[in-house]
Motif scaffolding. Structure first.
Motif, PDB file in Angstrom:
ATOM      1  N   SER A   1       7.896   4.895   3.727  1.00 56.10           N
ATOM      2  CA  SER A   1       7.777   6.191   4.288  1.00 56.10           C
ATOM      3  C   SER A   1       7.575   5.918   5.929  1.00 56.10           C
ATOM      4  CB  SER A   1       6.443   6.726   3.763  1.00 56.10           C
ATOM      5  OG  SER A   1       5.421   6.016   4.390  1.00 56.10           O
ATOM      6  N   LEU A   2       7.369   4.720   6.334  1.00 55.04           N
ATOM      7  CA  LEU A   2       7.392   4.903   7.877  1.00 55.04           C
ATOM      8  C   LEU A   2       8.587   4.185   8.411  1.00 55.04           C
ATOM      9  CD1 LEU A   2       3.719   3.822   8.510  1.00 55.04           C
ATOM     10  CD2 LEU A   2       4.679   6.269   8.718  1.00 55.04           C
ATOM     11  N   PHE A   3       9.695   4.181   7.779  1.00 59.32           N
ATOM     12  CA  PHE A   3      10.941   3.203   8.013  1.00 59.32           C
ATOM     13  C   PHE A   3      11.809   3.751   9.152  1.00 59.32           C
ATOM     14  CE2 PHE A   3      15.419   2.004   7.101  1.00 59.32           C
ATOM     15  CZ  PHE A   3      15.127   0.616   7.398  1.00 59.32           C
ATOM     16  N   MET A   4      11.890   5.101   9.294  1.00 62.39           N
ATOM     17  CA  MET A   4      12.773   5.678  10.341  1.00 62.39           C
ATOM     18  C   MET A   4      12.164   5.500  11.875  1.00 62.39           C
ATOM     19  SD  MET A   4      13.782   9.378   8.750  1.00 62.39           S
ATOM     20  CE  MET A   4      14.774   9.965  10.089  1.00 62.39           C
ATOM     21  N   GLU A   5      13.057   5.188  12.568  1.00 63.37           N
ATOM     22  CA  GLU A   5      12.977   4.894  13.950  1.00 63.37           C
ATOM     23  C   GLU A   5      13.632   5.868  14.718  1.00 63.37           C
ATOM     24  OE1 GLU A   5      10.946   2.513  14.898  1.00 63.37           O
ATOM     25  OE2 GLU A   5      10.424   1.534  13.135  1.00 63.37           O
TER      26      GLU A   5
ATOM     27  N   ILE B   1       2.968   9.644  10.613  1.00 65.50           N
ATOM     28  CA  ILE B   1       1.441   9.895  10.314  1.00 65.50           C
ATOM     29  C   ILE B   1       1.153   9.159   9.139  1.00 65.50           C
ATOM     30  CG2 ILE B   1      -0.084  11.894   9.995  1.00 65.50           C
ATOM     31  CD1 ILE B   1       2.079  13.643  11.463  1.00 65.50           C
ATOM     32  N   THR B   2       0.059   8.692   8.985  1.00 68.15           N
ATOM     33  CA  THR B   2      -0.421   8.064   7.732  1.00 68.15           C
ATOM     34  C   THR B   2      -1.551   8.646   7.293  1.00 68.15           C
ATOM     35  OG1 THR B   2       0.814   5.810   8.278  1.00 68.15           O
ATOM     36  CG2 THR B   2      -0.971   5.790   6.589  1.00 68.15           C
TER      37      THR B   2
ATOM     38  N   ILE C   1      -5.376  19.011   3.531  1.00 64.22           N
ATOM     39  CA  ILE C   1      -4.348  17.833   3.909  1.00 64.22           C
ATOM     40  C   ILE C   1      -3.177  18.323   4.947  1.00 64.22           C
ATOM     41  CG2 ILE C   1      -2.812  16.143   3.039  1.00 64.22           C
ATOM     42  CD1 ILE C   1      -6.069  15.697   2.390  1.00 64.22           C
ATOM     43  N   VAL C   2      -2.774  19.573   4.459  1.00 64.76           N
ATOM     44  CA  VAL C   2      -1.498  20.060   4.944  1.00 64.76           C
ATOM     45  C   VAL C   2      -1.973  20.330   6.586  1.00 64.76           C
ATOM     46  CG1 VAL C   2      -0.016  22.177   5.394  1.00 64.76           C
ATOM     47  CG2 VAL C   2      -0.539  21.323   3.305  1.00 64.76           C
ATOM     48  N   ASP C   3      -3.447  20.760   6.849  1.00 63.04           N
ATOM     49  CA  ASP C   3      -3.577  21.036   7.959  1.00 63.04           C
ATOM     50  C   ASP C   3      -3.753  19.702   8.846  1.00 63.04           C
ATOM     51  OD1 ASP C   3      -4.272  23.575   7.588  1.00 63.04           O
ATOM     52  OD2 ASP C   3      -6.426  23.330   7.314  1.00 63.04           O
ATOM     53  N   GLN C   4      -3.670  18.428   8.317  1.00 66.70           N
ATOM     54  CA  GLN C   4      -3.564  17.126   9.057  1.00 66.70           C
ATOM     55  C   GLN C   4      -2.265  16.768   9.391  1.00 66.70           C
ATOM     56  OE1 GLN C   4      -6.015  13.988   7.333  1.00 66.70           O
ATOM     57  NE2 GLN C   4      -6.985  15.389   6.040  1.00 66.70           N
TER      58      GLN C   4
ATOM     59  N   ASP D   1       0.779  -1.015   0.053  1.00 68.97           N
ATOM     60  CA  ASP D   1      -0.038   0.142   0.027  1.00 68.97           C
ATOM     61  C   ASP D   1       0.897   1.207   0.049  1.00 68.97           C
ATOM     62  OD1 ASP D   1      -2.301   1.544  -0.016  1.00 68.97           O
ATOM     63  OD2 ASP D   1      -2.627   1.545   2.330  1.00 68.97           O
ATOM     64  N   GLY D   2       0.559   2.236  -0.504  1.00 70.12           N
ATOM     65  CA  GLY D   2       0.942   3.613  -0.635  1.00 70.12           C
ATOM     66  C   GLY D   2       0.343   4.725  -1.320  1.00 70.12           C
TER      67      GLY D   2
END
Length: 90
Positions: free
Chosen positions: A26-30, A37-38, A77-80, A16-17
């Motif tokens: 996109s969520l790889f960094m720890e 945020i998704t 969307i930016v607001d989210q 998914d993406g």
């Protein structure tokens, strides 16, 4: 997302993406300072208003955007996604 398939034989449909970047990538960094945020139903910048380039580079994304699918830079969307970054404590 065929490029994500580890053995190179799949079509990537199980990932998914946003049309360019898979969610897992996109969520790889720890880390303690990482905010994840998704956003559902949002596309990568589709170049739909960039003349011929949108249709050459990412035709599916450009068409979805022309039909009304939002992208990350749309005001609502930016607001989210911007609020968590603005409210972070340093």
């Amino acid at each position: 997302y065929a490029f994500c398939d580890p053995d190179g034989t799949g079509d990537g449909s199980e990932y998914d993406g946003d049309g360019l970047t898979p969610v897992f990538s996109s969520l790889f960094m720890e880390g303690d300072d990482v905010e994840k945020i998704t956003l559902d139903g949002v596309t990568h910048y589709p170049w739909s208003d960039a003349g011929i380039w949108g249709d050459l580079f990412a035709p599916e994304l450009a068409e979805e955007h022309r039909k009304g699918k939002p992208w990350y830079g749309d005001d609502d969307i930016v607001d989210q996604w911007v609020e968590p970054f603005l409210s972070r404590k340093k």
